[in-house]
Write an enzyme that holds these catalytic residues in place. Structure first.
Site, PDB file in Angstrom:
ATOM      1  N   LYS A  25       3.906  -3.125   3.834  1.00  0.00           N
ATOM      2  CA  LYS A  25       2.969  -4.231   4.050  1.00  0.00           C
ATOM      3  C   LYS A  25       3.151  -4.886   5.417  1.00  0.00           C
ATOM      4  O   LYS A  25       2.180  -5.161   6.110  1.00  0.00           O
ATOM      5  CB  LYS A  25       3.184  -5.259   2.933  1.00  0.00           C
ATOM      6  CG  LYS A  25       2.010  -6.136   2.660  1.00  0.00           C
ATOM      7  CD  LYS A  25       2.123  -6.835   1.321  1.00  0.00           C
ATOM      8  CE  LYS A  25       3.117  -7.957   1.277  1.00  0.00           C
ATOM      9  NZ  LYS A  25       4.458  -7.792   0.906  1.00  0.00           N
ATOM     10  N   ARG A  99       0.249 -16.190  -3.943  1.00  0.00           N
ATOM     11  CA  ARG A  99       1.060 -15.389  -4.869  1.00  0.00           C
ATOM     12  C   ARG A  99       0.652 -15.578  -6.322  1.00  0.00           C
ATOM     13  O   ARG A  99       1.079 -14.822  -7.187  1.00  0.00           O
ATOM     14  CB  ARG A  99       2.550 -15.734  -4.726  1.00  0.00           C
ATOM     15  CG  ARG A  99       3.188 -15.193  -3.463  1.00  0.00           C
ATOM     16  CD  ARG A  99       4.666 -15.495  -3.435  1.00  0.00           C
ATOM     17  NE  ARG A  99       5.265 -15.132  -2.173  1.00  0.00           N
ATOM     18  CZ  ARG A  99       5.753 -13.927  -1.879  1.00  0.00           C
ATOM     19  NH1 ARG A  99       5.688 -12.971  -2.773  1.00  0.00           N
ATOM     20  NH2 ARG A  99       6.293 -13.689  -0.706  1.00  0.00           N
ATOM     21  N   ARG A 138      16.543   2.317   2.831  1.00  0.00           N
ATOM     22  CA  ARG A 138      16.608   1.222   3.817  1.00  0.00           C
ATOM     23  C   ARG A 138      17.900   0.421   3.636  1.00  0.00           C
ATOM     24  O   ARG A 138      18.560   0.073   4.610  1.00  0.00           O
ATOM     25  CB  ARG A 138      15.392   0.301   3.641  1.00  0.00           C
ATOM     26  CG  ARG A 138      15.261  -0.733   4.749  1.00  0.00           C
ATOM     27  CD  ARG A 138      14.229  -1.794   4.404  1.00  0.00           C
ATOM     28  NE  ARG A 138      12.890  -1.261   4.196  1.00  0.00           N
ATOM     29  CZ  ARG A 138      11.883  -1.979   3.719  1.00  0.00           C
ATOM     30  NH1 ARG A 138      12.044  -3.245   3.389  1.00  0.00           N
ATOM     31  NH2 ARG A 138      10.687  -1.437   3.567  1.00  0.00           N
ATOM     32  N   ARG A 144      23.619  -2.363   3.094  1.00  0.00           N
ATOM     33  CA  ARG A 144      23.545  -3.353   2.015  1.00  0.00           C
ATOM     34  C   ARG A 144      23.695  -2.643   0.683  1.00  0.00           C
ATOM     35  O   ARG A 144      22.979  -1.694   0.388  1.00  0.00           O
ATOM     36  CB  ARG A 144      22.196  -4.086   2.051  1.00  0.00           C
ATOM     37  CG  ARG A 144      22.077  -5.007   3.246  1.00  0.00           C
ATOM     38  CD  ARG A 144      20.825  -5.862   3.237  1.00  0.00           C
ATOM     39  NE  ARG A 144      19.974  -5.692   2.093  1.00  0.00           N
ATOM     40  CZ  ARG A 144      18.705  -5.268   2.155  1.00  0.00           C
ATOM     41  NH1 ARG A 144      18.181  -4.947   3.301  1.00  0.00           N
ATOM     42  NH2 ARG A 144      17.983  -5.169   1.066  1.00  0.00           N
ATOM     43  N   ARG A 155      13.079  -5.334  -9.279  1.00  0.00           N
ATOM     44  CA  ARG A 155      12.179  -6.034  -8.346  1.00  0.00           C
ATOM     45  C   ARG A 155      10.736  -5.572  -8.532  1.00  0.00           C
ATOM     46  O   ARG A 155       9.803  -6.372  -8.449  1.00  0.00           O
ATOM     47  CB  ARG A 155      12.623  -5.793  -6.895  1.00  0.00           C
ATOM     48  CG  ARG A 155      13.798  -6.669  -6.475  1.00  0.00           C
ATOM     49  CD  ARG A 155      14.369  -6.251  -5.142  1.00  0.00           C
ATOM     50  NE  ARG A 155      13.429  -6.429  -4.044  1.00  0.00           N
ATOM     51  CZ  ARG A 155      13.603  -5.900  -2.832  1.00  0.00           C
ATOM     52  NH1 ARG A 155      14.663  -5.180  -2.571  1.00  0.00           N
ATOM     53  NH2 ARG A 155      12.720  -6.104  -1.887  1.00  0.00           N
TER      54      ARG A 155
END
Length: 197
Positions: A25, A99, A138, A144, A155
């Site tokens: 996005k 949202r 990613r 991470r 998520r």
């Protein structure tokens, strides 16, 4: 096909880009804003700007965020309003707002006050397994460990639950456009431009 662009003879163009985490996005929003000559408005950028500038809105937001709470709708809407106020015509690409259907209604009101409407809500559709692969990859690149397959799928679930009412809101208003988000960045950009034109 949304009819808003034909209605807005003053040159206004208001677009919303939606999609799950990992759908690309951010990249597409930057490209779309540049190619269509509209200003990208991201809620994250707006919050950071107001906090950094220590505006009254930023001071309120900072206090709320430091307490670990979500910034309330009225504050986000006030920030969006402060961005839209000087625009004539309104030419904007929204990323991260609205949202919820409540925020979408507030946006409709803000735009209506300026004689504009939302032209299209574009949703990037990407296969969930591909999203998981992108996000886990990613996270690995960035060192991470918090984004493993389990947390990423969680998520996605949260995104689907939170976004479904908003998608239904724009379907009911004839403003929702689905775009296949699979493939190269250039391919996805071309598909978005095609559905908008």
């Amino acid at each position: 096909m949304p009819s808003g662009r034909q209605d807005q003879a003053d040159g206004s163009e208001v677009l919303l880009l939606m999609g799950p985490p990992g759908a690309g996005k951010g990249t597409q929003a930057d490209r779309l804003a540049a190619s269509r000559g509209v200003r990208k408005l991201s809620t994250g950028d707006m919050l950071r700007f107001h906090v950094r500038r220590e505006t009254p809105l930023g001071e309120r937001a900072k206090t709320i965020m430091e307490a670990g709470d979500l910034v309330p709708d009225d504050l986000i809407i006030a920030m969006v309003n402060s961005e839209l106020l000087p625009m004539n015509p309104v030419r904007v690409l929204l990323d991260g707002f609205p949202r919820t259907p409540g925020q979408a209604e507030a946006l409709d009101d803000l735009l209506g006050e300026r004689g504009a409407t939302l032209d299209a809500a574009v949703v990037l559709d990407v296969d969930e397994d591909e999203l998981v692969r992108r996000l886990v990859g990613r996270a690995r690149e960035e060192g991470r460990s918090d984004d493993n397959e389990t947390t990423v799928r969680k998520r996605m679930e949260v995104y689907q639950q939170q976004t479904r009412p908003l998608i239904e809101y724009y379907v009911s208003r004839g403003r929702l456009l689905h775009v296949d988000g699979m493939g190269s960045v250039d391919e996805v950009t071309r598909r978005i431009e095609e559905v908008l034109d």
